[in-house]
Design a protein around this motif. Structure first.
Motif, PDB file in Angstrom:
ATOM      1  N   GLY A  31       0.734  -1.145   0.203  1.00 53.62           N
ATOM      2  CA  GLY A  31      -0.057  -0.018   0.227  1.00 53.62           C
ATOM      3  C   GLY A  31       0.716   1.287  -0.137  1.00 53.62           C
ATOM      4  N   ASP A  32       0.151   2.419  -0.181  1.00 54.19           N
ATOM      5  CA  ASP A  32       0.643   3.548  -0.475  1.00 54.19           C
ATOM      6  C   ASP A  32       1.344   3.439  -1.581  1.00 54.19           C
ATOM      7  N   ILE A  33       0.798   3.034  -2.761  1.00 55.04           N
ATOM      8  CA  ILE A  33       1.504   2.680  -4.115  1.00 55.04           C
ATOM      9  C   ILE A  33       1.837   4.042  -4.745  1.00 55.04           C
ATOM     10  N   GLY A  34       0.748   5.075  -4.803  1.00 54.51           N
ATOM     11  CA  GLY A  34       1.083   6.233  -5.220  1.00 54.51           C
ATOM     12  C   GLY A  34       0.472   6.561  -6.554  1.00 54.51           C
ATOM     13  N   ASN A  35       0.531   5.769  -7.637  1.00 55.11           N
ATOM     14  CA  ASN A  35      -0.073   6.061  -8.772  1.00 55.11           C
ATOM     15  C   ASN A  35      -0.077   4.615  -9.532  1.00 55.11           C
ATOM     16  N   ALA A  36      -0.925   4.413 -10.512  1.00 57.12           N
ATOM     17  CA  ALA A  36      -1.251   3.481 -11.353  1.00 57.12           C
ATOM     18  C   ALA A  36       0.026   2.943 -12.131  1.00 57.12           C
ATOM     19  N   GLU A  37       0.877   4.033 -12.334  1.00 56.06           N
ATOM     20  CA  GLU A  37       2.143   3.637 -13.275  1.00 56.06           C
ATOM     21  C   GLU A  37       2.930   2.630 -12.378  1.00 56.06           C
ATOM     22  N   ALA A  43       3.804  -4.995 -12.391  1.00 58.21           N
ATOM     23  CA  ALA A  43       2.982  -6.231 -12.888  1.00 58.21           C
ATOM     24  C   ALA A  43       3.767  -6.656 -14.141  1.00 58.21           C
ATOM     25  N   ASP A  44       4.390  -5.696 -14.902  1.00 51.20           N
ATOM     26  CA  ASP A  44       4.788  -6.146 -16.182  1.00 51.20           C
ATOM     27  C   ASP A  44       6.178  -6.754 -15.754  1.00 51.20           C
ATOM     28  N   PHE A  45       6.873  -6.436 -14.839  1.00 49.95           N
ATOM     29  CA  PHE A  45       8.008  -7.212 -14.197  1.00 49.95           C
ATOM     30  C   PHE A  45       7.689  -8.519 -13.678  1.00 49.95           C
ATOM     31  N   LYS A  46       6.934  -8.769 -12.500  1.00 52.25           N
ATOM     32  CA  LYS A  46       6.868  -9.866 -11.928  1.00 52.25           C
ATOM     33  C   LYS A  46       5.200  -9.914 -11.793  1.00 52.25           C
ATOM     34  N   PRO A  47       4.690 -11.230 -11.547  1.00 54.02           N
ATOM     35  CA  PRO A  47       3.372 -11.183 -11.020  1.00 54.02           C
ATOM     36  C   PRO A  47       3.297 -10.208  -9.549  1.00 54.02           C
ATOM     37  N   ALA A  50      -1.245  -6.576  -4.712  1.00 53.40           N
ATOM     38  CA  ALA A  50      -1.027  -5.136  -3.950  1.00 53.40           C
ATOM     39  C   ALA A  50      -2.361  -4.906  -3.211  1.00 53.40           C
ATOM     40  N   VAL A  51      -2.175  -3.984  -2.282  1.00 53.57           N
ATOM     41  CA  VAL A  51      -3.289  -3.359  -1.695  1.00 53.57           C
ATOM     42  C   VAL A  51      -3.104  -1.882  -1.728  1.00 53.57           C
ATOM     43  N   PHE A  52      -4.380  -1.434  -1.432  1.00 51.38           N
ATOM     44  CA  PHE A  52      -4.159   0.132  -1.582  1.00 51.38           C
ATOM     45  C   PHE A  52      -3.963   0.717  -0.233  1.00 51.38           C
ATOM     46  N   GLY A  53      -3.454   2.038  -0.172  1.00 51.97           N
ATOM     47  CA  GLY A  53      -2.934   2.682   1.066  1.00 51.97           C
ATOM     48  C   GLY A  53      -3.816   3.780   1.223  1.00 51.97           C
ATOM     49  N   ASN A  54      -3.739   4.609   2.347  1.00 50.39           N
ATOM     50  CA  ASN A  54      -4.474   5.883   2.349  1.00 50.39           C
ATOM     51  C   ASN A  54      -4.286   6.746   1.770  1.00 50.39           C
ATOM     52  N   ILE A  55      -3.152   6.936   1.027  1.00 47.75           N
ATOM     53  CA  ILE A  55      -2.749   7.845   0.220  1.00 47.75           C
ATOM     54  C   ILE A  55      -3.297   7.621  -1.426  1.00 47.75           C
ATOM     55  N   ASP A  56      -3.686   6.383  -1.650  1.00 51.53           N
ATOM     56  CA  ASP A  56      -3.882   6.171  -2.837  1.00 51.53           C
ATOM     57  C   ASP A  56      -5.263   6.723  -3.279  1.00 51.53           C
ATOM     58  N   GLY A  57      -5.365   7.131  -4.609  1.00 51.02           N
ATOM     59  CA  GLY A  57      -6.399   7.575  -5.319  1.00 51.02           C
ATOM     60  C   GLY A  57      -7.198   6.368  -5.973  1.00 51.02           C
ATOM     61  N   ASN A  58      -8.170   6.977  -6.806  1.00 49.59           N
ATOM     62  CA  ASN A  58      -9.048   5.865  -7.620  1.00 49.59           C
ATOM     63  C   ASN A  58      -8.333   5.102  -8.487  1.00 49.59           C
ATOM     64  N   ASP A  59      -7.372   5.695  -9.027  1.00 55.64           N
ATOM     65  CA  ASP A  59      -6.475   5.148 -10.092  1.00 55.64           C
ATOM     66  C   ASP A  59      -5.846   3.750  -9.758  1.00 55.64           C
ATOM     67  N   VAL A  60      -5.452   3.717  -8.499  1.00 58.18           N
ATOM     68  CA  VAL A  60      -4.908   2.777  -7.774  1.00 58.18           C
ATOM     69  C   VAL A  60      -5.864   1.738  -7.189  1.00 58.18           C
ATOM     70  N   ARG A  61      -7.027   2.268  -6.521  1.00 59.77           N
ATOM     71  CA  ARG A  61      -8.008   1.595  -5.863  1.00 59.77           C
ATOM     72  C   ARG A  61      -8.774   0.687  -6.726  1.00 59.77           C
ATOM     73  N   ILE A  62      -9.112   0.989  -7.894  1.00 64.38           N
ATOM     74  CA  ILE A  62      -9.760   0.195  -8.674  1.00 64.38           C
ATOM     75  C   ILE A  62      -9.008  -1.010  -9.314  1.00 64.38           C
ATOM     76  N   GLU A  63      -7.805  -1.096  -9.045  1.00 65.07           N
ATOM     77  CA  GLU A  63      -6.769  -2.119  -9.463  1.00 65.07           C
ATOM     78  C   GLU A  63      -6.360  -2.778  -8.212  1.00 65.07           C
ATOM     79  N   THR A  64      -6.716  -2.601  -7.152  1.00 65.50           N
ATOM     80  CA  THR A  64      -6.133  -3.382  -5.817  1.00 65.50           C
ATOM     81  C   THR A  64      -7.349  -3.364  -4.765  1.00 65.50           C
ATOM     82  N   CYS A  65      -7.209  -3.945  -3.715  1.00 64.41           N
ATOM     83  CA  CYS A  65      -8.422  -3.874  -2.771  1.00 64.41           C
ATOM     84  C   CYS A  65      -7.631  -3.497  -1.182  1.00 64.41           C
ATOM     85  N   LYS A  66      -8.483  -3.449  -0.416  1.00 63.49           N
ATOM     86  CA  LYS A  66      -7.852  -3.025   0.809  1.00 63.49           C
ATOM     87  C   LYS A  66      -7.183  -4.244   1.738  1.00 63.49           C
TER      88      LYS A  66
END
Length: 167
Positions: A31-37, A43-47, A50-66
């Motif tokens: 968590g606290d990934i920062g952005n979808a990039e 994910a392009d490097f390895k499987p 991930a979970v989202f953190g408190n600073i993560d916006g919708n771009d990260v939250r739609i691709e992860t879970c709590k």
């Protein structure tokens, strides 16, 4: 199975992580990934798990879970961003972790590297510290370990360097 764990990248991935994680079967981001990039790059490097953190916006939250509850080899894992640590679990996980403790509990958020055994619940807790520039930490860190059946072994820590005071 070899796992690389990081947290609190806040949108920054150090090139040293890719060397450190090159032998890993999966990367787990707590968590606290920062952005979808960051998600796409990892994910392009390895499987990636991930979970989202408190600073993560919708771009990260739609691709992860709590929370992520998963099984690798014979190890039950629970990963979430804000989880606390043995003797001081966060109120949002305290009841669940006491009722159904995993073998391995991973959380981020504090920016403080901790690897602690919870003897009461019989689990291992890992907080990989923070791999990014933002926060209170002085040194950026990540963790790598192996899982073999019911055993977690070969724990390694990488220090990525100091967190610059100007960032």
């Amino acid at each position: 199975m070899i796992i690389g764990v990081l947290s609190d990248t806040h949108g920054y991935l150090d090139d040293k992580l890719f060397d450190f994680f090159s032998c890993c079967d999966e990367i787990w981001h707590a968590g606290d990934i920062g952005n979808a990039e960051v998600i796409r790059t990892l994910a392009d490097f390895k499987p990636l798990v991930a979970v989202f953190g408190n600073i993560d916006g919708n771009d990260v939250r739609i691709e992860t879970c709590k929370h992520q509850r998963l099984l690798r080899e014979e190890i039950e894992i629970w990963m979430t961003h804000i989880g606390g640590y043995p003797g001081n679990y966060d109120k949002n996980v305290r009841d669940s972790i006491n009722l159904n403790p995993p073998d391995l509990f991973i959380s981020g958020h504090s920016h403080i590297l901790k690897i602690i055994r919870d003897k009461k619940l019989g689990l291992l807790h890992i907080n990989p510290g923070a791999a990014g520039f933002h926060g209170i930490h002085k040194v950026r860190t990540a963790v790598r370990f192996a899982i073999l059946k019911k055993t977690i072994k070969d724990m390694e820590i990488i220090e990525l360097g100091p967190r610059p005071l100007t960032k």
